[in-house]
Design a protein around this motif. Structure first.
Motif, PDB file in Angstrom:
ATOM      1  N   LEU A 144       0.827  -1.201   0.000  1.00 28.23           N
ATOM      2  CA  LEU A 144       0.000   0.000   0.000  1.00 28.23           C
ATOM      3  C   LEU A 144       0.866   1.258   0.000  1.00 28.23           C
ATOM      4  N   ALA A 193       2.683   1.643  -3.201  1.00 26.63           N
ATOM      5  CA  ALA A 193       1.892   2.168  -4.315  1.00 26.63           C
ATOM      6  C   ALA A 193       2.190   3.663  -4.484  1.00 26.63           C
ATOM      7  N   TYR A 194       2.364   4.346  -3.366  1.00 27.18           N
ATOM      8  CA  TYR A 194       2.710   5.776  -3.465  1.00 27.18           C
ATOM      9  C   TYR A 194       4.149   5.962  -3.941  1.00 27.18           C
ATOM     10  N   ALA A 207       4.618   5.101  -7.522  1.00 25.48           N
ATOM     11  CA  ALA A 207       3.803   5.893  -8.440  1.00 25.48           C
ATOM     12  C   ALA A 207       4.286   7.335  -8.519  1.00 25.48           C
ATOM     13  N   THR A 208       5.140   7.716  -7.605  1.00 30.27           N
ATOM     14  CA  THR A 208       5.568   9.107  -7.541  1.00 30.27           C
ATOM     15  C   THR A 208       6.994   9.210  -8.045  1.00 30.27           C
ATOM     16  N   VAL A 233       8.082  15.632   2.728  1.00 29.62           N
ATOM     17  CA  VAL A 233       6.964  16.511   2.390  1.00 29.62           C
ATOM     18  C   VAL A 233       6.116  16.679   3.640  1.00 29.62           C
ATOM     19  N   ASP A 242       2.790  16.482   5.814  1.00 26.95           N
ATOM     20  CA  ASP A 242       1.507  15.781   5.934  1.00 26.95           C
ATOM     21  C   ASP A 242       0.869  16.302   7.213  1.00 26.95           C
ATOM     22  N   VAL A 254       6.890  13.897   6.441  1.00 28.81           N
ATOM     23  CA  VAL A 254       6.967  12.473   6.091  1.00 28.81           C
ATOM     24  C   VAL A 254       8.185  12.291   5.211  1.00 28.81           C
ATOM     25  N   ILE A 270      -6.220   1.145  -3.915  1.00 31.15           N
ATOM     26  CA  ILE A 270      -4.905   1.706  -3.571  1.00 31.15           C
ATOM     27  C   ILE A 270      -3.809   1.004  -4.377  1.00 31.15           C
ATOM     28  N   PHE A 325      -2.462   1.892  -7.938  1.00 29.56           N
ATOM     29  CA  PHE A 325      -1.517   2.984  -8.214  1.00 29.56           C
ATOM     30  C   PHE A 325      -0.077   2.505  -8.291  1.00 29.56           C
ATOM     31  N   ARG A 366       0.924   7.299 -11.586  1.00 35.09           N
ATOM     32  CA  ARG A 366       0.758   8.288 -10.531  1.00 35.09           C
ATOM     33  C   ARG A 366      -0.636   8.887 -10.530  1.00 35.09           C
ATOM     34  N   TYR A 376      -5.875  10.720   1.939  1.00 33.01           N
ATOM     35  CA  TYR A 376      -4.935   9.725   1.420  1.00 33.01           C
ATOM     36  C   TYR A 376      -4.738   9.921  -0.088  1.00 33.01           C
ATOM     37  N   LEU A 405      -2.241   9.457  -5.189  1.00 33.45           N
ATOM     38  CA  LEU A 405      -2.081   9.210  -3.762  1.00 33.45           C
ATOM     39  C   LEU A 405      -1.255  10.311  -3.129  1.00 33.45           C
ATOM     40  N   THR A 406      -1.482  10.590  -1.863  1.00 31.08           N
ATOM     41  CA  THR A 406      -0.664  11.563  -1.133  1.00 31.08           C
ATOM     42  C   THR A 406       0.319  10.796  -0.239  1.00 31.08           C
ATOM     43  N   PRO A 407       1.333  11.498   0.278  1.00 30.60           N
ATOM     44  CA  PRO A 407       2.291  10.796   1.145  1.00 30.60           C
ATOM     45  C   PRO A 407       1.641  10.196   2.392  1.00 30.60           C
ATOM     46  N   ARG A 408       0.427  10.651   2.729  1.00 31.89           N
ATOM     47  CA  ARG A 408      -0.230  10.068   3.901  1.00 31.89           C
ATOM     48  C   ARG A 408      -0.395   8.556   3.755  1.00 31.89           C
ATOM     49  N   ILE A 409      -0.461   8.085   2.524  1.00 32.85           N
ATOM     50  CA  ILE A 409      -0.655   6.645   2.304  1.00 32.85           C
ATOM     51  C   ILE A 409       0.529   5.849   2.860  1.00 32.85           C
TER      52      ILE A 409
END
Lengths: 251, 251
Positions: free
Chosen positions: A72, A75-76, A79-80, A105, A107, A112, B17, B20, B25, B55, B65-69
């Motif tokens: 999970l 995935a970020y 993907a980034t 960045v 949050d 984070v 999720i 991604f 992205r 998220y 997705l944001t870094p919160r994920i």
């Protein structure tokens, strides 16, 4: 967003996953219920769903997450493009300075970590991508907060527990706002043992071509290894150089 | 587990999720529906729930997705003592060998990286905790598969796309089973350019006090930097030493 667009079972399930943070490896249904504030029946169903999908293990009493849960967060990261773009620059900074270099960045009220390179693990802080630190007393946090207007920063800080980690930690909102003005003007932030005794760090903003701050880069070092003067005279030029190269490569 | 114990909305949200991954992205509702096989209405509700919980971001057309994920994957990393225990040993291995050193566990037919130390990023492969590689053709995968009985390994391999990444890659199940027997006997696995041309790696099992393999440790190097003989004569003793020290510190 209409109320019917919100999937309650999904939102609660994500809270159940987050309950495993802070070193709680094995949790019972009752413990997760207590940590999340959700009722036991909901927690039980969420945990059993995680087990069914192999995101969690269950030994009959306790639940623990499996490495599959990393998919999970990954995935970020995958993907980034930013972490992959940053990594060689952080590796270079870590090699040049002999210390650790990170990018993060904002949050909410925390920074984070999205990438990190370390030459040696000397700190008591064990940081990996996904690790978080309070924004108000970390060098990258100061840089990221300085990119915002004062009023939203005041609102964020008002929601933050401004703890004095050491006797140097700024905990007064007005003093922090003044310091953020200085950071904004000079283009970097230095933290001298405000987060942890014996730990210094220096951070610069990473801006895109439109001049928007999209992340922060830093170098952290034990105070015994590097003076404040060294940080500013030797490390800062390397950091601003890395940020400038990255700015050019970013859309 | 009763059917009513399964939270469908949660399970589907987790699939959203995971959509991604693989560098996608920014995804539209239609794209996520296609990748997950879920209907658009379900995907839309899951994505809007992620946005509501911060998220994910939504620009009116695409979701990202944001870094919160990262909190979700980090829940595993921070809750599991293993990565923190491993890290100093990997740092030491990376420093001693001048190469990269990693630890991973098996997740179905893939290995998942749980910790990593690298001196220099020379590979085309960009690996971070949470990264995955196919088990059948990676050194850590071979070590982890060798810890299992042949029959379940055959079943796993039968479900795996055994792709020839290079002309050296073993893709025949019987040949792989023979190789796993060798790995089991000699206590380590060597991969010589089966995963990627120009890349060699050597791995050993990390066992707990009960003798169960709980992870694999490896060192990877460009073939041009290190011969097979060097890997076995110089790197293997460092790896077995690290595994032995870790075994003693593990319950």
């Amino acid at each position: 967003m209409k109320e019917t667009d919100f999937v309650n079972g999904f939102a609660k399930g994500l809270r159940v996953i987050e309950a495993f943070e802070d070193g709680d490896r094995r949790l019972s249904i009752a413990e997760v219920a207590k940590k999340t504030g959700l009722d036991r029946a909901t927690v039980r169903r969420s945990l059993l769903t995680l087990v069914e999908l192999q995101y969690a293990d269950y030994d009959g009493k306790f639940f623990s997450l499996t490495p599959r849960i990393l998919r999970l967060g990954h995935a970020y990261l995958s993907a980034t493009p930013l972490p992959a773009l940053l990594q060689p620059h952080l590796d270079h900074l870590a090699e040049k300075t002999g210390q650790s270099s990170s990018a993060s960045v904002l949050d909410d009220i925390q920074v984070v970590y999205i990438a990190r390179a370390s030459q040696r693990r000397v700190m008591s802080i064990n940081l990996t991508p996904g690790s978080r630190l309070p924004a108000y007393c970390s060098s990258m946090g100061r840089v990221l907060l300085a990119a915002m207007a004062d009023e939203p920063v005041r609102q964020l800080l008002a929601r933050t527990a401004l703890r004095a980690n050491t006797d140097r930690t700024l905990t007064d909102i007005d003093e922090i706002i003044v310091e953020l003005g200085r950071v904004r003007q000079q283009g970097y932030a230095v933290i001298d043992q405000e987060l942890e005794l014996g730990l210094r760090s220096i951070a610069v903003p990473l801006k895109n071509r439109r001049g928007e701050t999209i992340a922060a880069l830093n170098v952290g070092a034990p105070a015994a290894h590097m003076s404040l003067t060294q940080m500013i005279e030797e490390v800062l030029p390397l950091l601003t150089d890395a940020a400038e190269r990255l700015r050019i490569s970013l859309m």
